[in-house]
Motif scaffolding. Structure first.
Motif, PDB file in Angstrom:
ATOM      1  N   PHE A 114      33.382  18.782  18.447  1.00  6.37           N
ATOM      2  CA  PHE A 114      32.468  18.803  19.587  1.00  6.37           C
ATOM      3  C   PHE A 114      32.503  20.154  20.286  1.00  6.37           C
ATOM      4  N   HIS A 115      33.713  20.700  20.468  1.00  2.00           N
ATOM      5  CA  HIS A 115      33.824  21.994  21.152  1.00  2.00           C
ATOM      6  C   HIS A 115      33.248  23.135  20.303  1.00  2.00           C
ATOM      7  N   ILE A 116      33.571  23.125  19.002  1.00  3.69           N
ATOM      8  CA  ILE A 116      33.132  24.221  18.129  1.00  3.69           C
ATOM      9  C   ILE A 116      31.626  24.189  17.914  1.00  3.69           C
ATOM     10  N   TRP A 117      31.065  23.019  17.687  1.00  2.00           N
ATOM     11  CA  TRP A 117      29.664  22.941  17.286  1.00  2.00           C
ATOM     12  C   TRP A 117      28.703  22.624  18.426  1.00  2.00           C
ATOM     13  N   PHE A 118      29.209  22.211  19.611  1.00  2.00           N
ATOM     14  CA  PHE A 118      28.303  21.884  20.691  1.00  2.00           C
ATOM     15  C   PHE A 118      28.581  22.707  21.949  1.00  2.00           C
ATOM     16  N   VAL A 119      29.795  22.628  22.474  1.00  2.00           N
ATOM     17  CA  VAL A 119      30.111  23.299  23.739  1.00  2.00           C
ATOM     18  C   VAL A 119      30.031  24.817  23.592  1.00  2.00           C
ATOM     19  N   GLY A 120      30.636  25.357  22.534  1.00  2.00           N
ATOM     20  CA  GLY A 120      30.614  26.807  22.345  1.00  2.00           C
ATOM     21  C   GLY A 120      29.212  27.376  22.207  1.00  2.00           C
ATOM     22  N   PRO A 121      28.387  26.869  21.267  1.00  2.00           N
ATOM     23  CA  PRO A 121      27.017  27.400  21.145  1.00  2.00           C
ATOM     24  C   PRO A 121      26.163  27.178  22.390  1.00  2.00           C
ATOM     25  N   CYS A 122      26.313  26.018  23.040  1.00  2.00           N
ATOM     26  CA  CYS A 122      25.516  25.769  24.254  1.00  2.00           C
ATOM     27  C   CYS A 122      25.909  26.733  25.371  1.00  2.00           C
ATOM     28  N   SER A 123      27.197  26.972  25.536  1.00  2.00           N
ATOM     29  CA  SER A 123      27.616  27.912  26.586  1.00  2.00           C
ATOM     30  C   SER A 123      27.136  29.323  26.276  1.00  2.00           C
TER      31      SER A 123
ATOM     32  N   ILE B 266      23.443  29.410  27.142  1.00  2.00           N
ATOM     33  CA  ILE B 266      23.251  29.470  28.592  1.00  2.00           C
ATOM     34  C   ILE B 266      23.551  30.868  29.103  1.00  2.00           C
ATOM     35  N   LEU B 267      24.630  31.489  28.595  1.00  2.00           N
ATOM     36  CA  LEU B 267      24.961  32.846  29.034  1.00  2.00           C
ATOM     37  C   LEU B 267      23.892  33.844  28.615  1.00  2.00           C
TER      38      LEU B 267
END
Length: 188
Positions: free
Chosen positions: A136-145, A148-149
Motif C-alpha cells: 500500500f505504501h509503495i504503490w499508493f501512498v508514495g506515488p500519490c504524495s 500531490i507535491l
C-alpha cells in the motif's frame, strides 16, 4: 626479514614486513607476483557473492542472537525477581530449591508450548499485514504524495513569494525596532 608474530593464541599469525622492492631474490629477471596486480578467478568471485547473499538473507533467522536490538529486555525474569523471602521468614531449603526448579521448568516449557501453538499463525498474520502495508505504501501512498507535491509546486512558490514580500519585511522591521531598546539594571 622483519616479522610480527601474534603469540597469545594457539594459532600464530606471521606477517611479512619485508620491503617488496628488494630484488635480490629475483635474479632470474622475472618480476614477483604482487597481490594488488593478481586477478581474481571467476570461482572466487562467485564464492564471495553467494556467501554474501547467504549472510544477508531476509529469510534466514538469527539463531544465536534472537533479540539483537534489546526489544524485550524487560522480560528477563528470574525466580529471584518474582519470589523473594526476607531473612526473618524462610521456608525450608528443599521447598525453596523445588519451587525454583518448578518455576524455571514451567516458565520455559509453557513458553515453548504457547509459541508452538501461536507463533506460526501470528507470524503468518503479521507477515501478511506488513506485506499489505508495504505494498500500500509503495504503490499508493508514495506515488500519490509525489503527484500531490508535483501538482502543488505553484502553491509552494506562491507561499515563498508571500513570505518574501510580506512576512520577512514585517519581521525584519519589528526586529530592528525592538533591537533599539536596551535594558540596564542598577542596584539602589
Amino acid at each position: 626479514m622483519d616479522t610480527m608474530i601474534k603469540g597469545d593464541d594457539s594459532n600464530e599469525v606471521e606477517i611479512d614486513l619485508e620491503d617488496s622492492t628488494d630484488s635480490d631474490e629475483f635474479d632470474n629477471g622475472e618480476e614477483p607476483e604482487t597481490l594488488w596486480r593478481a586477478d581474481r578467478s571467476v570461482e572466487e568471485d562467485e564464492d564471495i557473492h553467494t556467501s554474501t547473499l547467504v549472510e544477508i538473507s531476509d529469510t534466514k533467522p538469527l539463531i544465536n542472537v534472537r533479540d539483537p536490538r534489546g526489544i524485550n529486555d524487560c522480560l528477563k525474569v528470574t525466580f529471584e525477581d518474582v519470589i523473594a523471602e526476607p531473612v526473618s521468614v524462610r521456608s525450608g531449603d528443599r521447598v525453596w530449591f523445588w519451587s525454583n526448579a518448578l518455576f524455571e521448568v514451567s516458565r520455559v516449557w509453557i513458553y515453548r508450548i504457547v509459541t508452538v501453538l501461536m507463533a506460526i499463525p501470528i507470524s503468518i498474520i503479521s507477515g501478511l499485514l506488513f506485506a499489505m502495508l508495504s505494498c500500500f505504501h509503495i504503490w499508493f501512498v508514495g506515488p500519490c504524495s509525489h503527484c500531490i507535491l508535483i501538482g502543488a509546486r505553484w502553491l509552494q512558490s506562491l507561499w515563498s513569494i508571500v513570505l518574501g514580500i510580506i512576512v520577512r519585511p514585517f519581521l525584519t522591521s519589528a526586529g530592528r525596532c525592538c533591537g533599539g531598546f536596551s535594558v540596564h539594571l542598577a542596584r539602589e
